[in-house]
Design an enzyme around this catalytic site. Sequence first.
Site, PDB file in Angstrom:
ATOM      1  N   TYR A  47     -14.948  -3.371   7.172  1.00 47.64           N
ATOM      2  CA  TYR A  47     -13.823  -1.892   6.991  1.00 47.64           C
ATOM      3  C   TYR A  47     -13.540  -2.962   9.170  1.00 47.64           C
ATOM      4  O   TYR A  47     -12.848  -3.272   9.142  1.00 47.64           O
ATOM      5  CB  TYR A  47     -14.100  -0.875   7.175  1.00 47.64           C
ATOM      6  CG  TYR A  47     -13.022   0.280   7.500  1.00 47.64           C
ATOM      7  CD1 TYR A  47     -11.304  -0.554   6.255  1.00 47.64           C
ATOM      8  CD2 TYR A  47     -12.384   1.178   8.302  1.00 47.64           C
ATOM      9  CE1 TYR A  47     -10.528   0.461   7.268  1.00 47.64           C
ATOM     10  CE2 TYR A  47     -11.423   1.465   8.489  1.00 47.64           C
ATOM     11  CZ  TYR A  47     -10.617   1.280   7.918  1.00 47.64           C
ATOM     12  OH  TYR A  47      -9.346   1.510   8.203  1.00 47.64           O
ATOM     13  N   GLY A 100       1.160  -1.034  -0.072  1.00 46.37           N
ATOM     14  CA  GLY A 100       0.191   0.405   0.140  1.00 46.37           C
ATOM     15  C   GLY A 100       1.127   1.522   0.238  1.00 46.37           C
ATOM     16  O   GLY A 100       0.361   2.181   0.609  1.00 46.37           O
ATOM     17  N   ILE A 127      -6.616   9.852   9.782  1.00 40.25           N
ATOM     18  CA  ILE A 127      -5.329  11.087   9.247  1.00 40.25           C
ATOM     19  C   ILE A 127      -5.352  12.181   8.868  1.00 40.25           C
ATOM     20  O   ILE A 127      -5.743  12.571   7.440  1.00 40.25           O
ATOM     21  CB  ILE A 127      -4.435   9.694   8.815  1.00 40.25           C
ATOM     22  CG1 ILE A 127      -3.936   8.602   9.750  1.00 40.25           C
ATOM     23  CG2 ILE A 127      -2.626  10.496   8.444  1.00 40.25           C
ATOM     24  CD1 ILE A 127      -3.705   8.727  11.180  1.00 40.25           C
ATOM     25  N   ASP A 154       0.953  -7.783  -6.130  1.00 38.72           N
ATOM     26  CA  ASP A 154       0.166  -8.086  -5.331  1.00 38.72           C
ATOM     27  C   ASP A 154      -0.231  -9.265  -4.382  1.00 38.72           C
ATOM     28  O   ASP A 154      -0.585 -10.323  -4.535  1.00 38.72           O
ATOM     29  CB  ASP A 154      -1.326  -8.275  -6.304  1.00 38.72           C
ATOM     30  CG  ASP A 154      -2.704  -8.629  -6.047  1.00 38.72           C
ATOM     31  OD1 ASP A 154      -3.118  -8.753  -5.083  1.00 38.72           O
ATOM     32  OD2 ASP A 154      -3.091  -9.137  -6.987  1.00 38.72           O
ATOM     33  N   LYS A 161     -10.606  -4.857  10.550  1.00 37.50           N
ATOM     34  CA  LYS A 161      -9.288  -4.849  11.648  1.00 37.50           C
ATOM     35  C   LYS A 161      -9.823  -5.459  12.860  1.00 37.50           C
ATOM     36  O   LYS A 161      -9.108  -5.723  13.552  1.00 37.50           O
ATOM     37  CB  LYS A 161      -9.865  -3.301  11.918  1.00 37.50           C
ATOM     38  CG  LYS A 161      -9.631  -2.222  10.518  1.00 37.50           C
ATOM     39  CD  LYS A 161      -8.530  -2.400   9.400  1.00 37.50           C
ATOM     40  CE  LYS A 161      -7.835  -1.917   8.671  1.00 37.50           C
ATOM     41  NZ  LYS A 161      -6.698  -1.747   8.155  1.00 37.50           N
ATOM     42  N   GLY A 169      -0.206   4.905  -1.145  1.00 32.60           N
ATOM     43  CA  GLY A 169      -1.842   5.144  -0.327  1.00 32.60           C
ATOM     44  C   GLY A 169      -1.661   6.785   0.582  1.00 32.60           C
ATOM     45  O   GLY A 169       0.049   7.298   0.156  1.00 32.60           O
ATOM     46  N   GLN A 170      -2.512   7.157   1.717  1.00 36.63           N
ATOM     47  CA  GLN A 170      -2.070   8.401   2.141  1.00 36.63           C
ATOM     48  C   GLN A 170      -0.771   8.426   3.220  1.00 36.63           C
ATOM     49  O   GLN A 170       0.052   9.147   2.962  1.00 36.63           O
ATOM     50  CB  GLN A 170      -3.460   8.443   2.530  1.00 36.63           C
ATOM     51  CG  GLN A 170      -3.593  10.171   3.269  1.00 36.63           C
ATOM     52  CD  GLN A 170      -4.493  10.175   3.848  1.00 36.63           C
ATOM     53  OE1 GLN A 170      -5.114   9.257   4.768  1.00 36.63           O
ATOM     54  NE2 GLN A 170      -4.690  10.887   4.803  1.00 36.63           N
TER      55      GLN A 170
END
Length: 317
Positions: free
Chosen positions: A142, A8, A172, A52, A146, A11-12
Amino acid sequence: MKRILVTGSYGQIGTELIGALRQKYGGENVIATGRKKPPAVLKEDGPYLQLDVMDTNQLHAMLVDQDIDIIIHNASLLSGTGEKNPQLAFHTNIVGAYNVLEATRILGLDQVMIPSSIAAFGPSTPKDNTPNDVIMRPTTAYGVSKVFIELWGEYYVKRYGLDFRSLRYPGIISSEALPGGGTTDYAVEIFYEALKNKRYTSFLDKGTYLPMMYMPDCIKCTIDLIEAPAENLVHRSFNITAMSFAPEEIAAEIKKHIPEFEISYEPDFRQQIAESWPKSIDDSAARDEWGWKPDYDLPAMVKDMLERLSKKLGVSY
Ligand code: SER
C-alpha cells in the site's frame, strides 16, 4: 460550475465526501462512481454510476460523456488488505491510479486529486513530527503504491502541466461507512465495540501512536485543497493531520463517557505495519500554502463519534 467525478464513492471517505461535494457543487455536478453496482438504497441526491477504472475505455467514455472537469480518485486497497494480496494492491492502486492520471492527461481535465497516506512513509523516516519533505521508503505494498501515485502525479505536473494534488491522509475516524482493511481501523472499531459490548480488543498494542483525523476535517481538507489556487501551491503532496494518539489514550477518552469500558490488546500483523509509520506529522506546508487548520482534537472527536454512532446503532450510553 465544475463537474466532479469521484471513484471509490461507496468507501469510508467517499460515502461522506459525495454528500459534502453535492451540497457545495450541486447534486447533478458530482458523479459518484464505484466498481460495484450502486447499493440499492441510496439518497436520491445525484447520479451514482458503476465504473471500473481498470477498463480505460469505460473510464474515458464516462469522463467525456459526463463532461468532467475534476476527478477525485479514491478507489484503493488499504494497508492490511494490501499485505494479504500485494498483486491485487498493485493492480488496484498503481495501475488504477496510472489509468486515472493518463485519462486526465489525454482528455485535458482541469484537475486530478488522488489521496496518499501516512503509509507512504517507512521505518527510515523520522517518526515524530514527520516533515513534508523527507525520506520515504515504505515497506508495505500500500505504501509503495502511494509513493508511486505522488511521484507519477508530480512528474505529470512538471512534464505536462497537469493539476495533480494529493493529501497524505492519516487514519480517518468516521461514523457512517466502515473503513475496509486498514491499520488505523482499530480507532473506528473501538467505538462500535464500546457502545455494543463495553469492551474492545485492540489489534494494535499499547503505546502505538499514529496520526489521526475525524471525518469532518477529512472532508474539509479535501475540499479546501481542491479549491486552493494553484499558484499558492509549492507542494503537490501534503502532510495532513489533526491529532495523534495511542490505543490506551482513545480508550481513556471513551471511558470518560462510558465508565465501564475496558480495552485489552492482541496485536496482529498490523502492529508491524503501524510501527513502520510516523507517530505524528508536521503539516505546516498545508497550513502555510492553503490555510489548513483542523476543527477536531481527540476529546471533541470522541464526544461527537459517540453521539452519532449511538444514534445510528440505537444504543444509549
Ligand atoms: N488508514 C490507512 C490504513 O490504515 C492509512 O492510510 O491503511
